[in-house]
Motif scaffolding. Structure first.
Motif, short mmCIF file in Angstrom:
data_model
loop_
_atom_site.label_atom_id
_atom_site.label_comp_id
_atom_site.label_asym_id
_atom_site.label_seq_id
_atom_site.Cartn_x
_atom_site.Cartn_y
_atom_site.Cartn_z
N ASN A 107 0.65 -1.26 -0.15
CA ASN A 107 0.07 0.33 0.36
C ASN A 107 0.95 1.06 -0.05
N SER A 127 -2.98 0.59 -3.46
CA SER A 127 -2.76 -0.78 -3.55
C SER A 127 -2.69 -1.47 -4.56
N GLU A 174 1.35 5.59 0.01
CA GLU A 174 0.27 6.37 0.23
C GLU A 174 1.68 7.61 1.02
N THR A 197 2.94 -1.37 4.08
CA THR A 197 2.19 -0.11 3.75
C THR A 197 3.26 0.95 3.61
N ARG A 218 -4.52 6.93 -1.50
CA ARG A 218 -3.62 5.99 -1.16
C ARG A 218 -3.75 4.97 -2.75
#
Length: 215
Positions: free
Chosen positions: A11, A58, A13, A198, A56
Motif C-alpha cells: 500500500n 494498493s 500512501e 504500507t 492511497r
C-alpha cells in the motif's frame, strides 16, 4: 501454488505531498541474460499521487509464475492467454484459427528452468509474469519480442525484486526499452516482505527529494 509461493499486498500512501508525483514500479533487476536486447521489463504499475490531500494505492503480487501470450499492436501489453508454471516445466505455444493455446506444462527432471517453446507458425511476443491473485488472468513483467517458430524462451530465475522510480513518460503495461534514468526510490525483494505492508511517499521541497519509507 507451490509450497514457497506467496501473495503480497503493498500500500503506497501520500498526504499533502506538495507536488504531483507519478510512481513507476517494475521488475527490471533480473539475472536473465540480455535484458533490453532479447527481452524487456514492463511498466508493471504506474500510479499517480496528487500534490494536495491524501492518496492511497494498493497493489497485489502473486509469486505463482506464468507465461503469457501478449498483443502489443496498440503499444500496450494486452493479455491474450496464459498458463501457470513451476520450475522444471515446459509448455508449448500453438495457434489454430487465430486462437492461441499453451499446452499443459510438462515436468522434465533434466530441466531446472521454466521454458516456453513457440510452435505457432510465426514470430510471437511471449511474456512472463505471475497469475493474478483471483486466478482470472496473469500480469506480465517481462516480454520477449518476436520469438521465432521453434525457438524457446528460457527463464532461469525470475527475481521478485520490485523497484520504484519517479515516472515521467511511461504508461502502465508498456515496455521499458532501456535502463530508467530517473531516481530509484524503492527496491524490495517481495519474498522477504510481510504479506501486507504500507509505504509512505514524502517530498522535501528544500532539496527536491522524494522518499518512500515503510510505515
Amino acid at each position: 501454488m507451490g509450497s514457497n509461493a506467496f501473495v503480497k499486498q503493498l500500500n503506497f500512501e501520500s498526504n499533502d505531498l506538495g507536488i504531483d508525483f507519478d510512481l513507476l514500479l517494475t521488475f527490471d533487476d533480473q539475472s536473465i541474460p540480455n535484458i533490453y536486447q532479447d527481452y524487456y521489463p514492463s511498466a508493471f504499475v504506474v500510479r499517480k499521487f496528487g500534490a494536495d490531500g491524501h492518496y492511497r494505492s494498493s497493489i497485489s503480487f502473486s509469486s505463482q509464475s506464468a507465461f503469457t501470450k501478449v498483443d502489443l499492436s496498440s503499444g500496450v501489453i494486452q493479455y491474450v492467454t496464459g498458463v501457470a508454471m513451476q520450475p522444471g516445466q515446459t509448455t508449448t505455444l500453438t495457434e489454430e484459427g487465430d486462437a492461441y493455446h499453451f499446452s499443459t506444462p510438462q515436468t522434465n527432471p533434466a530441466v531446472t528452468n521454466i521454458q516456453c517453446i513457440n510452435n505457432a507458425p510465426s514470430e510471437e511476443d511471449i511474456g512472463f509474469g505471475s497469475i493474478t491473485v483471483d486466478w482470472n488472468t496473469a500480469n506480465t513483467a517481462l516480454v520477449w519480442l518476436g520469438v521465432g517458430q521453434g525457438q524457446t524462451v528460457n527463464v532461469e530465475e525470475f527475481k521478485p525484486i520490485l523497484r520504484g522510480y519517479i515516472c515521467t513518460d511511461f504508461k502502465e503495461n508498456t515496455l521499458i526499452k532501456s535502463p530508467i534514468e530517473t531516481d530509484r526510490l524503492f527496491e524490495q525483494n517481495l519474498a522477504a516482505l510481510e504479506d501486507n505492508t504500507t509505504w509512505n511517499i514524502t517530498y522535501d521541497p528544500a532539496t527536491g527529494v522524494f522518499s518512500i519509507d515503510q510505515a
